[in-house]
Structures are given as C-alpha cells and as structure tokens.
Write an enzyme that holds these catalytic residues in place. Structure first.
Site, PDB file in Angstrom:
ATOM      1  N   ASN A   9     -30.551   1.289  10.338  1.00  0.00           N
ATOM      2  CA  ASN A   9     -30.029   2.412   9.560  1.00  0.00           C
ATOM      3  C   ASN A   9     -30.622   2.310   8.153  1.00  0.00           C
ATOM      4  OD1 ASN A   9     -28.555   4.280   8.142  1.00  0.00           O
ATOM      5  ND2 ASN A   9     -26.589   3.203   8.331  1.00  0.00           N
ATOM      6  N   LYS A  11     -30.468   4.348   5.769  1.00  0.00           N
ATOM      7  CA  LYS A  11     -29.662   5.025   4.729  1.00  0.00           C
ATOM      8  C   LYS A  11     -30.583   5.857   3.828  1.00  0.00           C
ATOM      9  CE  LYS A  11     -26.329   1.411   5.307  1.00  0.00           C
ATOM     10  NZ  LYS A  11     -25.270   0.581   4.793  1.00  0.00           N
ATOM     11  N   HIS A  96     -20.502   6.923  10.313  1.00  0.00           N
ATOM     12  CA  HIS A  96     -20.725   5.721   9.515  1.00  0.00           C
ATOM     13  C   HIS A  96     -19.680   5.662   8.404  1.00  0.00           C
ATOM     14  CE1 HIS A  96     -22.519   2.876   6.748  1.00  0.00           C
ATOM     15  NE2 HIS A  96     -23.197   2.418   7.779  1.00  0.00           N
ATOM     16  N   GLU A  98     -19.852   5.052   5.400  1.00  0.00           N
ATOM     17  CA  GLU A  98     -20.239   5.717   4.138  1.00  0.00           C
ATOM     18  C   GLU A  98     -20.025   7.230   4.236  1.00  0.00           C
ATOM     19  OE1 GLU A  98     -24.110   3.914   3.976  1.00  0.00           O
ATOM     20  OE2 GLU A  98     -23.143   1.978   3.610  1.00  0.00           O
ATOM     21  N   GLU A 168     -18.417  -1.822  12.871  1.00  0.00           N
ATOM     22  CA  GLU A 168     -18.900  -2.203  11.549  1.00  0.00           C
ATOM     23  C   GLU A 168     -17.707  -2.417  10.608  1.00  0.00           C
ATOM     24  OE1 GLU A 168     -23.213  -0.913  10.916  1.00  0.00           O
ATOM     25  OE2 GLU A 168     -21.955   0.755  10.264  1.00  0.00           O
ATOM     26  N   GLY A 174     -23.252  -4.275   3.621  1.00  0.00           N
ATOM     27  CA  GLY A 174     -23.977  -4.382   2.366  1.00  0.00           C
ATOM     28  C   GLY A 174     -23.387  -5.403   1.398  1.00  0.00           C
ATOM     29  N   SER A 214     -24.102  -6.701   7.307  1.00  0.00           N
ATOM     30  CA  SER A 214     -24.832  -7.862   6.790  1.00  0.00           C
ATOM     31  C   SER A 214     -25.446  -8.730   7.890  1.00  0.00           C
ATOM     32  CB  SER A 214     -23.934  -8.711   5.881  1.00  0.00           C
ATOM     33  OG  SER A 214     -23.508  -7.940   4.774  1.00  0.00           O
TER      34      SER A 214
HETATM   35  P1  PGA Z   1     -25.901  -3.714   6.146  1.00  0.00           P
HETATM   36  O1  PGA Z   1     -25.466  -2.251   6.646  1.00  0.00           O
HETATM   37  O2  PGA Z   1     -26.658  -4.358   7.285  1.00  0.00           O
HETATM   38  O3  PGA Z   1     -26.746  -3.478   4.940  1.00  0.00           O
HETATM   39  O4  PGA Z   1     -24.639  -4.454   5.837  1.00  0.00           O
HETATM   40  C1  PGA Z   1     -25.066  -2.011   7.972  1.00  0.00           C
HETATM   41  C2  PGA Z   1     -24.725  -0.563   8.143  1.00  0.00           C
HETATM   42  O5  PGA Z   1     -24.199   0.057   7.209  1.00  0.00           O
HETATM   43  O6  PGA Z   1     -24.983   0.028   9.197  1.00  0.00           O
END
Ligand code: PGA
Length: 251
Positions: A9, A11, A96, A98, A168, A174, A214
């Site tokens: 992803n 983003k 997601h 976000e 997740e 992140g 992460s």
């Molecule tokens: P990250 O994000 O690996 O940077 O923690 C995962 C995601 O948001 O799908």
C-alpha cells in the site's frame, strides 16, 4: 482460493517518475526470484494504468487504494469501480484505517464499496482493526467483529470467497510497533472462526487473511509463519523494492 499474498500500500507517496522506477525495480526483481506468494502493488490511482501495463507482462498484480461507493455520476474527485476495471485493476483496498479516520468512512459505506467492486470483478482487500484505546480496553475482538459483520456479512458465500481480509491494528500502522506473532495469530484465528460460523469452514479456509502494521523484512517471516496469517499488507516497507521483495520471500 486461499493463497499467500503480499500487497504493498503505497499510500500518497511517489511522483510519476519515482513510481515507474519502483514498479520497474519490483518487476525486474521478481524475474530472478521464485516467490511463494502473489505480489500486489497498490499505487496511487494516477499510476494504476502504468502499473497494469507492467502487470500484463509480469507476475505482478495491481490494486487500487480506494473506490467510490457510487457507480458513476456527479461525485467530483472520485474514482469508480468501472473505471478501475477499465484499466484492469484486480484488487482494491477497502476501509483502510486512514480512510475511516480522515474521511469518516462508515461500515455501511464500505459495504457499498465492496458490493460495487464485486460487481465489477475486482477483489476487495477489506481492512479491519482496533485502535490502541480499544485494545487497552480489551474490546478488540468486538470492534473487528462489528466491522466485518456490518460491512461484509450481507454477502453471499460465493461473493465472500472473493474477498481478502487484512487485519491491521491501527496502533501498529506506521508506528514501528508490530503486533506480536501471537497477537496476530489470535486475531486472525478469531476472524477465520467468525467467517466459519457465518459461511462454513470451507469458505473460511479459502479466505486469505493478511496482517498489516509495521511489517518489514525483519519480522515478516515470524508473522507469516502463523497458521492463520496468509501474508501482509505493507505500507512503509513497500516503498523500497528490495524491502518489499524481501518480505515477499519470507514464505
Ligand atoms: P505500515 O502501513 O506498514 O507503514 O505500518 C501498513 C498499512 O497501513 O497498510
């Protein structure tokens, strides 16, 4: 069909040139590697067509990061399921954290997005997961159950078998904080059981459940070695071809 999947992803990262370079590196890297998983990239919408062109000539698969809950019409700035389909997008991330947080996406909206994607033959990668406060209150199972039940349990068994689920935990996204392999396995088994209760064991056993938060080349192997963890949805570490490919080699 249940298979191992590693999905990147991206983003809101990369310019057009950077995106093309990254796709190219991933595709070239894949040529010399025998992967035991399907590799998907989910770049920003603007780059999907280019990604699809690469995918046509390689084993790479392409997913979008979001889709409109409407099929077409006066929705300025939105991108629809038929548009994604018209550039051969095979997957689309739905819900997601976000999008839930910054765009207020609700379980009901996510149900509509899921329906439209399935209508156009695009496989949703449905994200679920609790925030830190919910885990501290030990209500993470209820939270995930509600997300899945309200957005997905109106589907037929046939439709459901086209989904990919991504667990997740929001506190791990992140942040550099990963769920422990035990925490991941516990939730993945819970999700599979939930699916089994509604759709039966055969369907539950077929659905790929990915872990996200992460995930990196250092922890992917331990996470993916759990029986109910079928791969990962990777954010930060999917922006570097080497890291992304190393994660994909963790099976
Ligand atoms: P990250 O994000 O690996 O940077 O923690 C995962 C995601 O948001 O799908």
């Amino acid at each position: 069909m249940r298979k191992n999947i590693v999905a990147g992803n991206w983003k809101m990262n990369k310019t057009f040139q950077e995106a093309e370079e990254l796709i190219d590196r991933i595709v070239v890297g894949m040529e010399d590697t025998s992967l035991k998983c399907e590799l998907i990239i989910c770049p920003p919408a603007l780059y999907l067509e280019v990604a699809s062109d690469y995918a046509e000539e390689s084993r790479l698969s392409v997913g979008a990061q979001n889709v409109s809950e409407h099929e077409k019409g006066a929705y300025t700035g939105e991108i629809s399921a038929p548009m994604l389909d018209s550039v051969d997008v095979e997957y689309c991330i739905v819900g997601h954290s976000e999008r839930r947080k910054y765009h207020g996406e609700t379980n009901a909206q996510l149900a509509k997005k899921t329906d439209l994607l399935l209508d156009y033959g695009i496989r949703p990668i449905f994200c679920c997961g609790e925030v830190l406060e919910e885990r501290e209150k030990a209500i993470q199972f209820n939270v995930v159950k509600k997300q899945i039940t309200e957005s997905l349990f109106h589907l037929s068994a046939d439709e459901f078998s086209n989904l990919v689920i991504a667990y997740e935990p929001v506190w791990a996204i992140g942040t550099g904080k990963t769920a422990t392999p035990e925490q991941a396995q516990e939730m993945h088994a819970f999700i599979r059981n939930l699916i089994s209760e509604k759709y039966g064991k055969n369907i539950a056993d077929e659905v790929s459940i990915l872990y996200g938060g992460s995930c990196n080349p250092g922890n992917a192997k331990t996470l993916f070695s759990n029986p109910d963890v079928d791969g990962g949805l990777i954010g930060g570490a999917s922006l570097k071809a080497d890291d992304f490919l190393k994660i994909a080699q963790s099976f």
